[in-house]
Design a protein around this motif. Sequence first.
Motif, short mmCIF file in Angstrom:
data_model
loop_
_atom_site.label_atom_id
_atom_site.label_comp_id
_atom_site.label_asym_id
_atom_site.label_seq_id
_atom_site.Cartn_x
_atom_site.Cartn_y
_atom_site.Cartn_z
N SER A 166 35.15 57.82 44.79
CA SER A 166 35.64 58.82 43.77
C SER A 166 36.11 60.12 44.60
N VAL A 167 34.89 60.53 45.36
CA VAL A 167 34.89 61.68 46.12
C VAL A 167 36.42 61.63 47.24
N ALA A 168 36.33 60.48 47.77
CA ALA A 168 37.42 60.04 49.02
C ALA A 168 38.72 60.53 48.11
N LEU A 169 38.90 59.83 47.03
CA LEU A 169 40.09 59.68 46.46
C LEU A 169 40.48 60.71 45.31
N GLY A 170 39.27 61.60 45.17
CA GLY A 170 39.65 62.72 44.20
C GLY A 170 39.99 62.35 43.04
N ILE A 171 39.40 61.30 42.41
CA ILE A 171 39.47 61.03 41.14
C ILE A 171 38.02 60.58 40.66
N SER A 172 38.02 60.56 39.24
CA SER A 172 36.63 60.26 38.46
C SER A 172 36.09 58.97 39.07
N GLU A 173 34.82 58.94 38.97
CA GLU A 173 33.96 57.41 39.09
C GLU A 173 34.29 56.39 38.13
N ALA A 174 34.68 56.96 36.71
CA ALA A 174 34.99 56.01 35.84
C ALA A 174 36.45 55.26 36.24
N THR A 175 37.52 56.24 36.72
CA THR A 175 38.82 55.47 37.16
C THR A 175 38.63 54.58 38.30
N VAL A 176 37.75 55.16 39.13
CA VAL A 176 37.46 54.17 40.33
C VAL A 176 37.02 52.79 39.75
N SER A 177 35.76 52.71 39.15
CA SER A 177 35.34 51.62 38.37
C SER A 177 36.34 50.71 37.72
N ARG A 178 37.13 51.42 36.79
CA ARG A 178 38.07 50.62 35.94
C ARG A 178 39.17 49.88 37.13
N GLU A 179 39.69 50.61 38.01
CA GLU A 179 40.66 50.13 38.87
C GLU A 179 40.15 49.32 39.92
N TRP A 180 38.92 49.38 40.41
CA TRP A 180 38.20 48.31 41.05
C TRP A 180 38.13 47.04 40.48
N THR A 181 37.72 47.14 39.12
CA THR A 181 37.73 45.74 38.33
C THR A 181 39.23 45.20 38.21
N THR A 182 40.15 46.13 38.13
CA THR A 182 41.54 45.59 37.80
C THR A 182 42.03 44.79 39.12
N ALA A 183 41.81 45.71 40.10
CA ALA A 183 42.18 45.14 41.58
C ALA A 183 41.55 44.11 42.01
N ARG A 184 40.35 43.66 41.61
CA ARG A 184 39.34 42.63 42.05
C ARG A 184 40.16 41.42 41.16
N LEU A 185 40.51 41.71 39.84
CA LEU A 185 41.06 40.56 39.18
C LEU A 185 42.51 40.18 39.73
N TRP A 186 43.24 41.26 40.23
CA TRP A 186 44.57 40.88 40.73
C TRP A 186 44.49 40.09 41.91
N LEU A 187 43.58 40.37 42.88
CA LEU A 187 43.41 39.84 43.93
C LEU A 187 42.64 38.48 43.88
N ARG A 188 41.98 38.12 42.90
CA ARG A 188 41.54 36.93 42.61
C ARG A 188 42.47 35.84 42.32
N HIS A 189 43.75 36.40 41.32
CA HIS A 189 44.73 35.51 40.85
C HIS A 189 45.56 35.51 42.08
N GLU A 190 45.90 36.45 42.87
CA GLU A 190 46.92 36.15 44.12
C GLU A 190 46.37 35.48 44.97
N ILE A 191 45.07 35.31 45.47
CA ILE A 191 44.51 34.48 46.39
C ILE A 191 44.20 33.15 45.90
N ALA A 192 43.47 32.98 44.96
CA ALA A 192 43.05 31.68 44.56
C ALA A 192 43.98 31.03 43.58
N GLY A 193 45.18 31.74 43.13
CA GLY A 193 46.10 30.97 42.13
C GLY A 193 45.97 31.12 40.81
N PRO A 194 46.92 30.91 40.03
CA PRO A 194 46.67 31.15 38.54
C PRO A 194 45.45 30.08 37.89
N ARG A 195 45.31 28.98 38.49
CA ARG A 195 44.31 28.13 38.18
C ARG A 195 42.92 28.50 38.04
#
Length: 197
Positions: A166-195
Motif C-alpha cells: 500500500s505504501v509503494a503504490l500510494g493506496i489504502s491497505e484495504a484496496t490492496v487486499s481487495r485487488e490482491w484477492t481479485t487478481a489472484r482469482l483472475w490469475l487462477r482462472h487464466e492459468i488453470a482454465g474455467p474448470r
Amino acid sequence: MATRDEGPAPHSQVTELLVRWREGDHAALEQLVPLVYEELRRLARSHLRREAAGHSIQSAGLVHEAYLRMVGKDPPDWQNRAHFFGVAARLMREILVDRTRKFRAAKRGAGAGELPLDEAIGLPHQRSVDLILLDDALERLAKLDERQCRIVELRFFAGLSLEETSVALGISEATVSREWTTARLWLRHEIAGPRMA
C-alpha cells in the motif's frame, strides 16, 4: 558488489539514497548497493526457490544481472524502498522468463521453468505452474488492470506485505487486499482454465 552483514537498512536511508541517485548523484548508488544487497539476495533466492530444479543461475548472479539492468539506464522516478524492490522483482522475473524462453528454444524444453505456486496464487490441485504461462497471464492482467499486476508483482515476486504494498503504490491497505484477492482469482482462472476457477 560489496555485501554487508548487518540487518536491513532503515527505510528512510534507502529512500533518501534512491532519490539522490535519481537526481544524478552516482555516489548515492555506491552507498545504496551495500545497504540493499542482502535483501536483493533474499529476493533472488525466493525467485529461484520457485523455479524448477536445474536452473543455471545462482542468487548472486540473478542479483548482479538485475543490478546491471537497473543501472544500465536512467533510474526510474524512485518513490521509496518498496518501489525499488518492486522494480528489482520485476527485473528478476524478466531475467528468469528470458532464460526459460532461451532454454526452451535451444532444447525444445517442455516442462522447463515451472514455478511452484503457494497459496499466494492458490491454484487448486496444481502445485506448480509454467513460468512462461504465469508471465503471459501477468502481461494480460497488466493490459486489463496495471495496478493489480503491480500488486501481484510486489506481493508474490517481491514478497512485500499488504502494508508495504500500500505504501509503494500510494493506496489504502484495504484496496490492496481487495485487488490482491481479485487478481489472484483472475490469475487462477487464466492459468488453470474455467474448470478450475
